[in-house]
Design a protein around this motif. Structure first.
Motif, PDB file in Angstrom:
ATOM      1  N   UNK A   1     -29.165  10.578   1.470  1.00 16.30           N
ATOM      2  CA  UNK A   1     -27.891   9.801   0.876  1.00 16.30           C
ATOM      3  C   UNK A   1     -28.155   9.401  -0.596  1.00 16.30           C
ATOM      4  N   UNK A   2     -27.545   9.508  -1.815  1.00 10.54           N
ATOM      5  CA  UNK A   2     -28.008   8.636  -2.893  1.00 10.54           C
ATOM      6  C   UNK A   2     -27.523   7.251  -2.726  1.00 10.54           C
ATOM      7  N   UNK A   3     -28.162   6.381  -3.549  1.00 13.46           N
ATOM      8  CA  UNK A   3     -27.735   5.053  -3.340  1.00 13.46           C
ATOM      9  C   UNK A   3     -26.485   5.002  -4.024  1.00 13.46           C
ATOM     10  N   UNK A   4     -25.706   3.801  -3.748  1.00 18.73           N
ATOM     11  CA  UNK A   4     -24.327   3.643  -4.393  1.00 18.73           C
ATOM     12  C   UNK A   4     -24.369   3.616  -5.734  1.00 18.73           C
ATOM     13  N   UNK A   5     -23.506   4.037  -6.435  1.00 19.21           N
ATOM     14  CA  UNK A   5     -23.306   4.195  -7.936  1.00 19.21           C
ATOM     15  C   UNK A   5     -22.981   2.979  -8.522  1.00 19.21           C
ATOM     16  N   UNK A   6     -22.200   2.175  -8.014  1.00 23.04           N
ATOM     17  CA  UNK A   6     -21.972   0.761  -8.680  1.00 23.04           C
ATOM     18  C   UNK A   6     -23.235  -0.030  -8.684  1.00 23.04           C
ATOM     19  N   UNK A   7     -23.973   0.188  -7.562  1.00 24.16           N
ATOM     20  CA  UNK A   7     -25.137  -0.811  -7.597  1.00 24.16           C
ATOM     21  C   UNK A   7     -26.107  -0.079  -8.616  1.00 24.16           C
ATOM     22  N   UNK A   8     -26.447   1.202  -8.524  1.00 20.05           N
ATOM     23  CA  UNK A   8     -27.305   1.690  -9.604  1.00 20.05           C
ATOM     24  C   UNK A   8     -26.896   1.308 -10.960  1.00 20.05           C
ATOM     25  N   UNK A   9     -25.526   1.506 -11.466  1.00 21.50           N
ATOM     26  CA  UNK A   9     -25.084   1.155 -12.680  1.00 21.50           C
ATOM     27  C   UNK A   9     -25.431  -0.549 -12.994  1.00 21.50           C
ATOM     28  N   UNK A  10     -24.842  -1.183 -12.010  1.00 20.56           N
ATOM     29  CA  UNK A  10     -24.629  -2.644 -12.292  1.00 20.56           C
ATOM     30  C   UNK A  10     -26.162  -3.370 -12.161  1.00 20.56           C
ATOM     31  N   UNK A  11     -27.022  -2.842 -11.450  1.00 22.27           N
ATOM     32  CA  UNK A  11     -28.457  -3.494 -11.091  1.00 22.27           C
ATOM     33  C   UNK A  11     -29.561  -2.949 -11.953  1.00 22.27           C
TER      34      UNK A  11
ATOM     35  N   UNK B   1     -23.398 -18.881  -2.410  1.00 17.63           N
ATOM     36  CA  UNK B   1     -24.230 -19.851  -2.061  1.00 17.63           C
ATOM     37  C   UNK B   1     -25.830 -19.421  -2.243  1.00 17.63           C
ATOM     38  N   UNK B   2     -26.001 -18.225  -1.887  1.00 12.23           N
ATOM     39  CA  UNK B   2     -27.579 -17.663  -1.702  1.00 12.23           C
ATOM     40  C   UNK B   2     -28.166 -17.140  -2.976  1.00 12.23           C
ATOM     41  N   UNK B   3     -27.293 -17.265  -4.099  1.00 14.87           N
ATOM     42  CA  UNK B   3     -27.821 -16.542  -5.314  1.00 14.87           C
ATOM     43  C   UNK B   3     -28.582 -17.528  -5.997  1.00 14.87           C
ATOM     44  N   UNK B   4     -29.648 -17.451  -6.682  1.00 20.90           N
ATOM     45  CA  UNK B   4     -30.460 -18.410  -7.442  1.00 20.90           C
ATOM     46  C   UNK B   4     -29.964 -18.551  -8.768  1.00 20.90           C
ATOM     47  N   UNK B   5     -29.886 -19.826  -9.354  1.00 24.30           N
ATOM     48  CA  UNK B   5     -29.486 -20.027 -10.773  1.00 24.30           C
ATOM     49  C   UNK B   5     -30.074 -19.042 -11.562  1.00 24.30           C
ATOM     50  N   UNK B   6     -29.060 -18.395 -12.354  1.00 27.37           N
ATOM     51  CA  UNK B   6     -29.207 -17.210 -13.544  1.00 27.37           C
ATOM     52  C   UNK B   6     -29.379 -15.812 -12.607  1.00 27.37           C
ATOM     53  N   UNK B   7     -29.013 -15.895 -11.393  1.00 27.01           N
ATOM     54  CA  UNK B   7     -28.988 -14.776 -10.503  1.00 27.01           C
ATOM     55  C   UNK B   7     -27.559 -13.994 -10.556  1.00 27.01           C
ATOM     56  N   UNK B   8     -27.622 -12.750  -9.571  1.00 28.62           N
ATOM     57  CA  UNK B   8     -26.413 -12.067 -10.070  1.00 28.62           C
ATOM     58  C   UNK B   8     -25.849 -11.913  -8.793  1.00 28.62           C
ATOM     59  N   UNK B   9     -24.323 -11.814  -8.499  1.00 25.08           N
ATOM     60  CA  UNK B   9     -23.859 -11.446  -7.264  1.00 25.08           C
ATOM     61  C   UNK B   9     -23.041 -10.200  -7.513  1.00 25.08           C
ATOM     62  N   UNK B  10     -23.019  -9.082  -6.663  1.00 22.56           N
ATOM     63  CA  UNK B  10     -22.417  -7.926  -6.746  1.00 22.56           C
ATOM     64  C   UNK B  10     -21.654  -7.733  -5.630  1.00 22.56           C
TER      65      UNK B  10
END
Ligand SMILES: C[S@@+](CC[C@H](N)C(=O)[O-])C[C@H]1O[C@@H](n2cnc3c(N)ncnc32)[C@H](O)[C@@H]1O
Length: 209
Positions: A28-38, A135-144
């Protein structure tokens, strides 16, 4: 009777998938939203909340991330672990497979440069769930966050997520706005081309430094 999407449901689902379609993780290929956004992010420490059989955790590890992959289905986690081991210790050594219930599981504060949550049914209030993951995201980090909408807006037909509560654009952005300081980079509904039907809510946000 209404369908419940609890641990037993997912264990049965993953057990069936693994028995009837062995090797599905590798195929299975990885999720397209993830590959585009990350794709443009520098690898660091990532959380995949509700990782399923681990296709995205494998993609992240291959791209250089260290990944905590959390799910409450032991069968899904074992499938992911086996697939990672087949790819060798360079990949498997980058992923921790963690059995946990996202209804209560809480990431360590500011631990992750990237927190990903794709298509997870949320049992409690969406804003509480989004706030807990944020709350788990580091400063400057990303939430998707990606949620499959339960009804296809074009046809009005039920999607495979019918009856589930998943992240919506409105609820996720409201929760992040209430936290204050988050930069909302993406907040949109996208046609779900991979599955041929339905619409996904996609929210990507950056935590303030
Ligand atoms: C639709 S699958 C998505 C899997 C993966 N994120 C993907 O995009 O392919 C939903 C996953 O969330 C997991 N899940 C659902 N509710 C959960 C909960 N409360 N705690 C932990 N995992 C949960 C299920 O076991 C399943 O693996």
């Amino acid at each position: 009777m209404a369908q419940t999407f609890d641990r037993d449901f997912w264990e049965r689902r993953w057990d069936q998938v693994v028995r009837e379609h062995p090797g599905v993780v590798a195929a299975r290929p990885p999720n397209g939203h993830l590959t585009a956004e990350a794709a443009g992010l520098a690898p660091g420490r990532a959380l995949d909340a509700g990782c399923g059989h681990g296709g995205e955790a494998l993609w992240l590890a291959t791209a250089g991330w260290r990944v905590d992959a959390v799910d409450f289905s032991p069968t899904a986690l074992q499938a992911g672990r086996s697939a990672a081991e087949e790819l060798g210790t360079d990949i498997s050594g980058r992923i921790e497979w963690v059995e946990g219930d996202l209804g209560v599981w809480t990431p360590a504060p500011r631990r992750y440069d990237l927190v990903v949550c794709l298509y997870v049914h949320i049992a409690g209030p969406v804003d509480e769930f989004v706030t807990r993951l944020a709350g788990g995201v580091a400063p400057g980090g990303t939430l998707l966050l990606v949620g499959h909408r339960p009804v296809d807006p074009e046809t009005g037909a039920d999607t495979p997520a019918a009856g589930q509560t998943q992240v919506s654009v409105e609820e996720a952005t409201t929760a992040l706005t209430a936290l204050g300081g988050w930069r909302i980079e993406v907040a949109e509904e996208r046609t779900r081309e991979a599955a041929g039907t339905g619409v996904d809510a996609v929210v990507r946000a950056t935590k303030p430094d």
